[in-house]
Design an enzyme around this catalytic site. Sequence first.
Site, PDB file in Angstrom:
ATOM      1  N   HIS A 118       0.917  -1.349  -0.166  1.00 45.89           N
ATOM      2  CA  HIS A 118       0.165  -0.016   0.054  1.00 45.89           C
ATOM      3  C   HIS A 118       1.002   1.152  -0.006  1.00 45.89           C
ATOM      4  CE1 HIS A 118      -3.693  -2.132   0.432  1.00 45.89           C
ATOM      5  NE2 HIS A 118      -3.421  -2.679   1.573  1.00 45.89           N
ATOM      6  N   ASP A 153      -3.572 -10.982  -1.821  1.00 50.23           N
ATOM      7  CA  ASP A 153      -3.852 -10.241  -0.415  1.00 50.23           C
ATOM      8  C   ASP A 153      -5.513  -9.899  -0.865  1.00 50.23           C
ATOM      9  OD1 ASP A 153      -4.432  -7.890   1.413  1.00 50.23           O
ATOM     10  OD2 ASP A 153      -2.451  -8.289   1.811  1.00 50.23           O
ATOM     11  N   HIS A 155      -6.720  -7.142   0.227  1.00 45.29           N
ATOM     12  CA  HIS A 155      -6.903  -5.667  -0.098  1.00 45.29           C
ATOM     13  C   HIS A 155      -6.259  -5.693  -1.379  1.00 45.29           C
ATOM     14  CE1 HIS A 155      -6.921  -5.735   4.386  1.00 45.29           C
ATOM     15  NE2 HIS A 155      -7.817  -5.039   4.126  1.00 45.29           N
ATOM     16  N   TYR A 280      -3.974 -10.813   9.970  1.00 46.84           N
ATOM     17  CA  TYR A 280      -4.296 -10.341  11.249  1.00 46.84           C
ATOM     18  C   TYR A 280      -4.864 -11.355  12.230  1.00 46.84           C
ATOM     19  CZ  TYR A 280      -3.924  -6.418   8.059  1.00 46.84           C
ATOM     20  OH  TYR A 280      -3.141  -5.373   7.210  1.00 46.84           O
TER      21      TYR A 280
END
Length: 584
Positions: A118, A153, A155, A280
């Site tokens: 990111h 991923d 995201h 996470y």
Amino acid sequence: MATLAHHSKSKKRVSYFYDGKRTLGTLPTVKSPKRATPRQMTRFHTDEYIDFLYRVTPQNVEELSMQQTRFNVGEDCPIFEGLFEFCSISAGGSIDAANKLTSGESDIAINWSGGLHHAKRFEASGFCYVNDIVLAILELLRYHQRVLYIDIDIHHGDGVEEAFYTTDRVLTCSFHKFGQFFPGTGDVSDVGIGSGKHYAVNFPLKDGMDDWNFQNVFRPVVQHIMEWYRPGAVVLQCGADSLAGDRLGCFNLSMKGHAACVDFVKDFNLPLLVVGGGGYTIRNVARAWTYETGLLLGETLSEYLPFNNFLDYYGPEYKLDVPANNMENMNTPAYLADMKSIPFAPSVQMQHVPKDYESEEDEDNENPDIRMSQRQRNVLVVPENELSDSEDEGNRRNERSYHSSNGKGETSTRKSRASHKNSSNEHEGRSSSSRAHKSSSSVRERSKISKSSRPFADEVLNTSFRRSSPSADRPSIMNSSSSTSTTPKPAVSSVPEVTTKEPEIQEPSVSSTQVEETTTKATENTEDNVNANSNDSSNDVKSETKDDNNDKSNEPVAMEIDTNEPSIEAKQEDKDTEDVLMQQ
């Protein structure tokens, strides 16, 4: 669920980068990566941003509050002790892994501490500070013409895509959750711009994506890209937040379904850099990357975890497995099929954008007096018995008075125009030089026509033109021999006589001033004479028509023309004009 095949069929030279004292036995070559320097980081990031990361600490963060806002450091990218050291380890591992591939020392390089996809050139984003993936790809581009980046991923890999959005040397392919989900980018229509157009592939997915459906889209898409793009090296981001049960994720992939993507990419036998990413639920992240490390090494790992100091974290099963759950899959087969058919266009890299066709309006703006395209439009639209408005067909645009001058003009049919083609071209050539006075004559002509409504004037011209078509024994006014006939001499013949004498104004015996005044006067008299004789010719149209048909009630047009009976003074001016021409 997709099965893992070929995981032990061949051994690869694998380099494993880990900043610590732990080893993986003799299977891979374990490397402690060099710390990336600020200079290496500025190959992608700005100097100001890297300098901020180098200086900021939890103690002085208040003093740098203005820069903190500028570089998007704060809520989801907090400042912690050892921030720059963490960035240098992550970026250094990916850079060294890329160098291992380019040097040919390894076939596969692994850096699970990397994958921070990111981070932008001048700001942090989504727990990512320095984009180690971009720095590694830049190293690979030194030796490879094309590099493929694949992201699984949950995201969207927006930072990597943005870095290479305008180039065709890197193709980015991301499979991610889309719609009210961070970072909000990665629509299927985001395909790159400029040279990078069609080199960004995004596959937006919905909640509940399972193993079977994920493999049905991942395998054909990646297969197609490999055959079409033919990369020299591959970078695979294996974010574990797409696993089932992740605290931030919403997919339903099992550990083996996630690892099946790694196995599929590995079988293409290209230099492969594997990095980590999100995740996470820590115990599931450790399970998945451990299993995928064994897969890349070609080893089958035990189902049960061996005893270790962290075994309690993996209870109560104590297994190397992340199972899927009963979450509903919102990705329908129709939706997935539609997504697979959109992003690809084979051989697009070989195509060039054709030059835009220049519109007719642009051509008219170049020279408003020349309208070569008008002829094609008239041929398609205007019927054959209507008046043409093309200069290519006898210069009839400025000859409204011609049709009513003496009633001896040609018809507008193609057959009659073809029969008099030679005489029409001759008349056009003689009258071309008279266009110098085009402006003044056009104003007079428009003022005369405006005395009556323009539609009615056009109707009169067209009606008289059809009724006065030349017969077999009647010469056309376009024929030069018409001056010898018993009918009055057409006034339009005087116009070419004036223009054909214009080259003689250079004679030394006549002053230029005198010739100019004489020519101007003759032109003005000639224009008035044309209009006067035009009415005279209209009387011929009336008389000839009456001879053919005695019914006066059928001649409303002829009665309109009779209102403009030429005067004796106009005929006298015609004679004076001929005397002037004889003197010249």
